[in-house]
Design a protein around this motif. Structure first.
Motif, PDB file in Angstrom:
ATOM      1  N   ASP A  14      37.228  43.463  34.628  1.00 10.24           N
ATOM      2  CA  ASP A  14      37.142  42.015  34.815  1.00 10.24           C
ATOM      3  C   ASP A  14      38.289  41.533  35.712  1.00 10.24           C
ATOM      4  O   ASP A  14      39.229  40.897  35.268  1.00 10.24           O
ATOM      5  CB  ASP A  14      37.200  41.324  33.447  1.00 10.24           C
ATOM      6  CG  ASP A  14      36.974  39.827  33.534  1.00 10.24           C
ATOM      7  OD1 ASP A  14      36.433  39.375  34.565  1.00 10.24           O
ATOM      8  OD2 ASP A  14      37.348  39.121  32.587  1.00 10.24           O
ATOM      9  N   TRP A  15      38.203  41.871  37.015  1.00 11.48           N
ATOM     10  CA  TRP A  15      39.254  41.497  37.957  1.00 11.48           C
ATOM     11  C   TRP A  15      39.112  40.040  38.339  1.00 11.48           C
ATOM     12  O   TRP A  15      38.018  39.527  38.499  1.00 11.48           O
ATOM     13  CB  TRP A  15      39.195  42.380  39.200  1.00 11.48           C
ATOM     14  CG  TRP A  15      39.466  43.804  38.896  1.00 11.48           C
ATOM     15  CD1 TRP A  15      38.566  44.825  38.906  1.00 11.48           C
ATOM     16  CD2 TRP A  15      40.715  44.387  38.519  1.00 11.48           C
ATOM     17  NE1 TRP A  15      39.179  46.003  38.554  1.00 11.48           N
ATOM     18  CE2 TRP A  15      40.496  45.764  38.309  1.00 11.48           C
ATOM     19  CE3 TRP A  15      41.994  43.878  38.325  1.00 11.48           C
ATOM     20  CZ2 TRP A  15      41.506  46.639  37.931  1.00 11.48           C
ATOM     21  CZ3 TRP A  15      43.006  44.747  37.939  1.00 11.48           C
ATOM     22  CH2 TRP A  15      42.758  46.097  37.751  1.00 11.48           C
ATOM     23  N   ARG A  16      40.245  39.389  38.517  1.00 10.39           N
ATOM     24  CA  ARG A  16      40.284  37.978  38.910  1.00 10.39           C
ATOM     25  C   ARG A  16      40.880  37.860  40.308  1.00 10.39           C
ATOM     26  O   ARG A  16      41.542  38.763  40.791  1.00 10.39           O
ATOM     27  CB  ARG A  16      41.147  37.187  37.931  1.00 10.39           C
ATOM     28  CG  ARG A  16      40.598  37.202  36.541  1.00 10.39           C
ATOM     29  CD  ARG A  16      41.507  36.455  35.617  1.00 10.39           C
ATOM     30  NE  ARG A  16      40.862  36.339  34.306  1.00 10.39           N
ATOM     31  CZ  ARG A  16      41.488  35.995  33.222  1.00 10.39           C
ATOM     32  NH1 ARG A  16      42.773  35.733  33.237  1.00 10.39           N
ATOM     33  NH2 ARG A  16      40.836  35.895  32.080  1.00 10.39           N
ATOM     34  N   ILE A  17      40.688  36.707  40.913  1.00  9.14           N
ATOM     35  CA  ILE A  17      41.224  36.486  42.256  1.00  9.14           C
ATOM     36  C   ILE A  17      42.752  36.547  42.234  1.00  9.14           C
ATOM     37  O   ILE A  17      43.372  36.932  43.223  1.00  9.14           O
ATOM     38  CB  ILE A  17      40.682  35.168  42.866  1.00  9.14           C
ATOM     39  CG1 ILE A  17      40.874  35.167  44.380  1.00  9.14           C
ATOM     40  CG2 ILE A  17      41.294  33.953  42.205  1.00  9.14           C
ATOM     41  CD1 ILE A  17      40.122  36.226  45.135  1.00  9.14           C
ATOM     42  N   GLU A  18      43.364  36.227  41.099  1.00 12.39           N
ATOM     43  CA  GLU A  18      44.821  36.335  40.983  1.00 12.39           C
ATOM     44  C   GLU A  18      45.265  37.787  41.149  1.00 12.39           C
ATOM     45  O   GLU A  18      46.311  38.063  41.744  1.00 12.39           O
ATOM     46  CB  GLU A  18      45.305  35.802  39.625  1.00 12.39           C
ATOM     47  CG  GLU A  18      45.133  34.309  39.451  1.00 12.39           C
ATOM     48  CD  GLU A  18      43.729  33.899  38.982  1.00 12.39           C
ATOM     49  OE1 GLU A  18      42.901  34.786  38.657  1.00 12.39           O
ATOM     50  OE2 GLU A  18      43.464  32.686  38.965  1.00 12.39           O
TER      51      GLU A  18
END
Length: 79
Positions: A14-18
């Protein structure tokens, strides 16, 4: 870096843009926020002609993480 290795091992996480922005800072990539009307960050580096686009909606699809990994590998191997 530890985060880069985690991305390589598990692009489906679950990678985020951060996370993407932090990786860009580590590898000195330019990461432009989307302008109005767009939903994609633009990632670039002076050694590369291509510009990578990554949508900021969550979760980021694994294909975009794999593309980012390939882009970073190209930057690392550039003269």
């Amino acid at each position: 870096s530890k985060r880069f290795e985690q991305m390589q091992r598990n692009p489906n996480a679950d990678w985020r843009i951060e996370d993407v922005a932090a990786i860009c800072m580590e590898f000195e990539l330019r990461c432009e926020k989307p302008r109005s009307g767009s939903s994609h960050y633009k990632i670039s580096h002076p050694s590369q002609r291509a510009i990578l686009t990554v949508p900021f909606n969550r979760p980021i699809k694994p294909v975009y993480i794999r593309n980012l990994i390939e882009f970073i590998e190209a930057v690392k191997s550039a003269p």
